[in-house]
Write a protein that holds these residues in place. Structure first.
Motif, PDB file in Angstrom:
ATOM      1  N   GLY A 162      -6.891 -28.134 -60.268  1.00 50.93           N
ATOM      2  CA  GLY A 162      -6.661 -27.884 -61.691  1.00 50.93           C
ATOM      3  C   GLY A 162      -5.910 -29.033 -62.354  1.00 50.93           C
ATOM      4  N   LEU A 163      -5.111 -29.737 -61.571  1.00 53.13           N
ATOM      5  CA  LEU A 163      -4.367 -30.880 -62.087  1.00 53.13           C
ATOM      6  C   LEU A 163      -5.305 -31.966 -62.610  1.00 53.13           C
ATOM      7  N   ARG A 164      -6.450 -32.109 -61.987  1.00 52.86           N
ATOM      8  CA  ARG A 164      -7.438 -33.108 -62.423  1.00 52.86           C
ATOM      9  C   ARG A 164      -7.962 -32.794 -63.819  1.00 52.86           C
ATOM     10  N   THR A 165      -8.202 -31.516 -64.085  1.00 57.89           N
ATOM     11  CA  THR A 165      -8.705 -31.122 -65.404  1.00 57.89           C
ATOM     12  C   THR A 165      -7.691 -31.477 -66.482  1.00 57.89           C
ATOM     13  N   LEU A 166      -6.430 -31.213 -66.209  1.00 53.35           N
ATOM     14  CA  LEU A 166      -5.368 -31.546 -67.158  1.00 53.35           C
ATOM     15  C   LEU A 166      -5.268 -33.074 -67.321  1.00 53.35           C
ATOM     16  N   TYR A 167      -5.319 -33.781 -66.231  1.00 56.19           N
ATOM     17  CA  TYR A 167      -5.281 -35.244 -66.244  1.00 56.19           C
ATOM     18  C   TYR A 167      -6.435 -35.805 -67.082  1.00 56.19           C
ATOM     19  N   ASP A 168      -7.641 -35.349 -66.817  1.00 58.87           N
ATOM     20  CA  ASP A 168      -8.809 -35.840 -67.560  1.00 58.87           C
ATOM     21  C   ASP A 168      -8.669 -35.585 -69.060  1.00 58.87           C
ATOM     22  N   ALA A 169      -8.118 -34.433 -69.409  1.00 61.49           N
ATOM     23  CA  ALA A 169      -7.966 -34.092 -70.829  1.00 61.49           C
ATOM     24  C   ALA A 169      -6.992 -35.029 -71.532  1.00 61.49           C
TER      25      ALA A 169
END
Length: 176
Positions: A109-116
């Motif tokens: 889930g951290l990746r989704t936040l990072y990408d955003a």
């Protein structure tokens, strides 16, 4: 208002506790942590430095209604954030995951936040080494390091404070 805003999403309250720990260690330069479902986009954007935290749910999801949570969270807030510029803002990320229960999507889930935040133009600081964890896969890895601080409150809670302290020392020159 302090220079640093701390925002988190949470389903069980563990991420909230870490956000509070980070704020206490940073002191007066950071405002009290706010659940992302209790803020407005304008309040979020008012800070030049953002510390953002999230757990990973299920098969790599952010908390939110689509992940089966009872209330809105990152899943819904990122919809508001889309198309908004974070240019000039410094962002540090932290994520919670369960490396034994979900080894195939550990802190993904951290990746989704990072990408955003990256796609909105933010400068992300505070990568974290992947040594000391046992997992099969994580989309939160970038060039062999996690995109933010990674904590496992289920299996390695005894390492949390040491990891938070080390991470904060690493990012302080960039966020203060």
């Amino acid at each position: 208002m302090a220079n640093i805003g701390i925002f988190f999403g949470s389903d069980t309250g563990k991420t909230r506790k870490i956000a509070k720990m980070i704020q206490q260690k940073l002191g007066d330069v950071a405002d009290a942590p706010v659940n992302i479902n209790r803020t407005s986009l304008d309040a979020f954007l008012a800070y030049p430095v953002l510390v953002l935290g999230t757990p990973t749910l299920g098969d790599g999801q952010l908390p939110g209604l689509n992940a089966g949570c009872d209330s809105e969270s990152w899943g819904e807030f990122l919809d508001q954030l889309a198309g908004t510029s974070l240019s000039g803002k410094i962002v540090a990320l932290f994520g919670l995951g369960d490396q034994q229960g979900y080894p195939d999507n550990f802190v993904s889930g951290l990746r989704t936040l990072y990408d955003a935040v990256i796609s909105s133009g933010a400068q992300v600081v505070g990568t974290w080494p992947n040594e000391g964890y046992e997992f099969s896969a994580s989309s939160a890895l970038e060039d062999g390091e996690f995109v933010g601080l990674v904590l496992d409150q289920d299996n390695q809670y005894d390492l949390t404070e040491e990891r938070v302290d080390s991470w904060l020392e690493q990012i302080k020159p960039q966020i203060l």
